[in-house]
Design an enzyme around this catalytic site. Structure first.
Site, PDB file in Angstrom:
ATOM      1  N   SER A 142       4.736 -16.691  -4.372  1.00 43.87           N
ATOM      2  CA  SER A 142       3.638 -16.109  -3.591  1.00 43.87           C
ATOM      3  C   SER A 142       2.387 -16.964  -3.775  1.00 43.87           C
ATOM      4  CB  SER A 142       3.345 -14.694  -4.100  1.00 43.87           C
ATOM      5  OG  SER A 142       2.189 -14.171  -3.463  1.00 43.87           O
ATOM      6  N   TYR A 155       1.131  -8.198 -10.585  1.00 46.48           N
ATOM      7  CA  TYR A 155       1.957  -8.851  -9.555  1.00 46.48           C
ATOM      8  C   TYR A 155       1.780 -10.364  -9.638  1.00 46.48           C
ATOM      9  CZ  TYR A 155       3.730 -10.391  -5.054  1.00 46.48           C
ATOM     10  OH  TYR A 155       4.420 -11.065  -4.070  1.00 46.48           O
TER      11      TYR A 155
HETATM   12  P1  NAI Z   1      10.487  -5.873   1.247  1.00 47.62           P
HETATM   13  O1  NAI Z   1      10.106  -4.657   0.479  1.00 47.62           O
HETATM   14  O2  NAI Z   1      10.428  -5.851   2.728  1.00 47.62           O
HETATM   15  O3  NAI Z   1      11.912  -6.354   0.817  1.00 47.62           O
HETATM   16  C1  NAI Z   1      12.250  -6.420  -0.529  1.00 47.62           C
HETATM   17  C2  NAI Z   1      13.722  -6.325  -0.612  1.00 47.62           C
HETATM   18  O4  NAI Z   1      14.093  -6.315  -2.000  1.00 47.62           O
HETATM   19  C3  NAI Z   1      14.294  -5.040   0.002  1.00 47.62           C
HETATM   20  O5  NAI Z   1      15.503  -5.391   0.649  1.00 47.62           O
HETATM   21  C4  NAI Z   1      14.556  -4.176  -1.223  1.00 47.62           C
HETATM   22  O6  NAI Z   1      15.589  -3.256  -0.996  1.00 47.62           O
HETATM   23  C5  NAI Z   1      14.974  -5.249  -2.209  1.00 47.62           C
HETATM   24  N1  NAI Z   1      14.910  -4.820  -3.598  1.00 47.62           N
HETATM   25  C6  NAI Z   1      13.854  -4.300  -4.258  1.00 47.62           C
HETATM   26  N2  NAI Z   1      14.228  -4.003  -5.526  1.00 47.62           N
HETATM   27  C7  NAI Z   1      15.531  -4.370  -5.642  1.00 47.62           C
HETATM   28  C8  NAI Z   1      16.478  -4.324  -6.680  1.00 47.62           C
HETATM   29  N3  NAI Z   1      16.178  -3.827  -7.886  1.00 47.62           N
HETATM   30  N4  NAI Z   1      17.725  -4.802  -6.451  1.00 47.62           N
HETATM   31  C9  NAI Z   1      18.055  -5.292  -5.240  1.00 47.62           C
HETATM   32  N5  NAI Z   1      17.201  -5.349  -4.209  1.00 47.62           N
HETATM   33  C10 NAI Z   1      15.959  -4.886  -4.414  1.00 47.62           C
HETATM   34  O7  NAI Z   1       9.601  -7.062   0.623  1.00 47.62           O
HETATM   35  P2  NAI Z   1       9.096  -8.438   1.208  1.00 47.62           P
HETATM   36  O8  NAI Z   1       7.675  -8.254   1.546  1.00 47.62           O
HETATM   37  O9  NAI Z   1      10.043  -8.963   2.216  1.00 47.62           O
HETATM   38  O10 NAI Z   1       9.160  -9.336  -0.111  1.00 47.62           O
HETATM   39  C11 NAI Z   1      10.234 -10.190  -0.430  1.00 47.62           C
HETATM   40  C12 NAI Z   1       9.745 -11.187  -1.476  1.00 47.62           C
HETATM   41  O11 NAI Z   1       8.653 -11.938  -0.954  1.00 47.62           O
HETATM   42  C13 NAI Z   1       9.245 -10.524  -2.765  1.00 47.62           C
HETATM   43  O12 NAI Z   1       9.651 -11.307  -3.875  1.00 47.62           O
HETATM   44  C14 NAI Z   1       7.741 -10.580  -2.608  1.00 47.62           C
HETATM   45  O13 NAI Z   1       7.082 -10.593  -3.840  1.00 47.62           O
HETATM   46  C15 NAI Z   1       7.572 -11.890  -1.858  1.00 47.62           C
HETATM   47  N6  NAI Z   1       6.317 -11.998  -1.133  1.00 47.62           N
HETATM   48  C16 NAI Z   1       5.983 -11.108  -0.150  1.00 47.62           C
HETATM   49  C17 NAI Z   1       4.782 -11.219   0.503  1.00 47.62           C
HETATM   50  C18 NAI Z   1       4.345 -10.257   1.549  1.00 47.62           C
HETATM   51  O14 NAI Z   1       3.148 -10.278   1.927  1.00 47.62           O
HETATM   52  N7  NAI Z   1       5.221  -9.403   2.079  1.00 47.62           N
HETATM   53  C19 NAI Z   1       3.822 -12.287   0.171  1.00 47.62           C
HETATM   54  C20 NAI Z   1       4.282 -13.186  -0.861  1.00 47.62           C
HETATM   55  C21 NAI Z   1       5.483 -13.031  -1.468  1.00 47.62           C
END
Ligand code: NAI
Length: 247
Positions: A142, A155
């Site tokens: 990130s 975070y």
């Molecule tokens: P999201 O909440 O849309 O998706 C996260 C996914 O991880 C979901 O499929 C959820 O079910 C899964 N997940 C969560 N805990 C889990 C576990 N214990 N075991 C298996 N699956 C699990 O999140 P998003 O926004 O797509 O984030 C994905 C990655 O990108 C994360 O690492 C986040 O930190 C990173 N990120 C996101 C940003 C944003 O603005 N959305 C910005 C920078 C980084």
């Protein structure tokens, strides 16, 4: 040149947001995907979408915080497709909070998922990658792993950790074993994350930040660029963020 054709790729957190957009894009490039997340229905829906668009995908419900479950995920990929070329460590939680609110449970969940979960993924895939002297571990980091914004203290710390281990892997596994490691560092991306923040101050900061957000497909494009390089080339880190985001 498309280096992704036929590559066997495990994606964690594949059922929504950045993980799902990345899965669709990698499938369009001919990769064979193993989609992992905790929700069977969502995984099934995405698998069907990818398959009906002509892509190749299988899914396995997996909790990244459970090391044994992650080992079984790696074994499932090898059994299903005959190998494992790439891990995309993506499942993560962004639980913003103010220090004064002592959101200790949220701190713990982020440490378990964003730190322990990534290590569990690495532990699960490394034995087969070391054996074949090739492989690629892409860790979703990130901009919060480069600088620290309001309400993002713990975070950010988890994402600084991700940068540190990736740099170390690049210097050790890349140099000595030909196993590549990269980070992608997105800015704010519209995946619904701000609605999942419980802490009141954290939720306010998250919602303000999210008003600038760009789409998960922008991150998927960056992932494809990083992964679609020849074996002697590593994209160390790619930062991709909204034009108007100031951190
Ligand atoms: P999201 O909440 O849309 O998706 C996260 C996914 O991880 C979901 O499929 C959820 O079910 C899964 N997940 C969560 N805990 C889990 C576990 N214990 N075991 C298996 N699956 C699990 O999140 P998003 O926004 O797509 O984030 C994905 C990655 O990108 C994360 O690492 C986040 O930190 C990173 N990120 C996101 C940003 C944003 O603005 N959305 C910005 C920078 C980084």
């Amino acid at each position: 040149m498309n280096y992704l054709d036929g590559k066997i790729i495990v994606i964690t957190g594949a059922s929504s947001g950045i993980g799902a957009a990345t899965a669709r894009s990698l499938a369009e490039h001919g990769a064979k995907l193993v989609l992992a997340a905790r929700n069977q229905d969502r995984l099934d829906r995405l698998t069907e979408q990818i398959q009906s668009a002509g892509g190749i995908a299988a899914a396995r419900v997996t909790d990244v915080t459970d090391a044994a479950d992650m080992e079984q995920l790696a074994a499932y990929a090898i059994k299903t497709f005959g190998g494992l070329d790439i891990l995309v460590n993506n499942a993560g939680l962004m639980l913003f909070s103010a220090w004064k609110d002592l959101a200790v449970d949220d701190w713990g969940r982020m440490i378990d998922t964003n730190i322990r979960g990534y290590l569990n993924g690495i532990q699960a895939v490394l034995p087969s990658m070391l054996e074949q002297n090739s492989g690629y571990i892409l860790n979703m980091a990130s901009v919060a792993g480069h600088q620290i914004g309001e309400s993002a203290g713990v975070y950010s710390a988890t994402k600084f950790f991700v940068h540190a281990i990736t740099e170390s892997m690049r210097k050790e596994l890349g140099v000595h074993h030909g196993i590549r490691a990269s980070t992608i560092s997105p800015g704010v991306i519209n995946t619904g994350w701000a609605d999942k923040v419980d802490d009141p101050a954290g939720r306010q900061a998250a919602k303000e930040l999210n008003s600038l957000a760009i789409t998960p497909e922008a991150v998927a494009d960056a992932v494809v660029y990083a992964l679609n390089q020849p074996a002697n080339t590593t994209v160390n880190d790619l930062i991709i963020s909204p034009t108007r985001q100031n951190w």
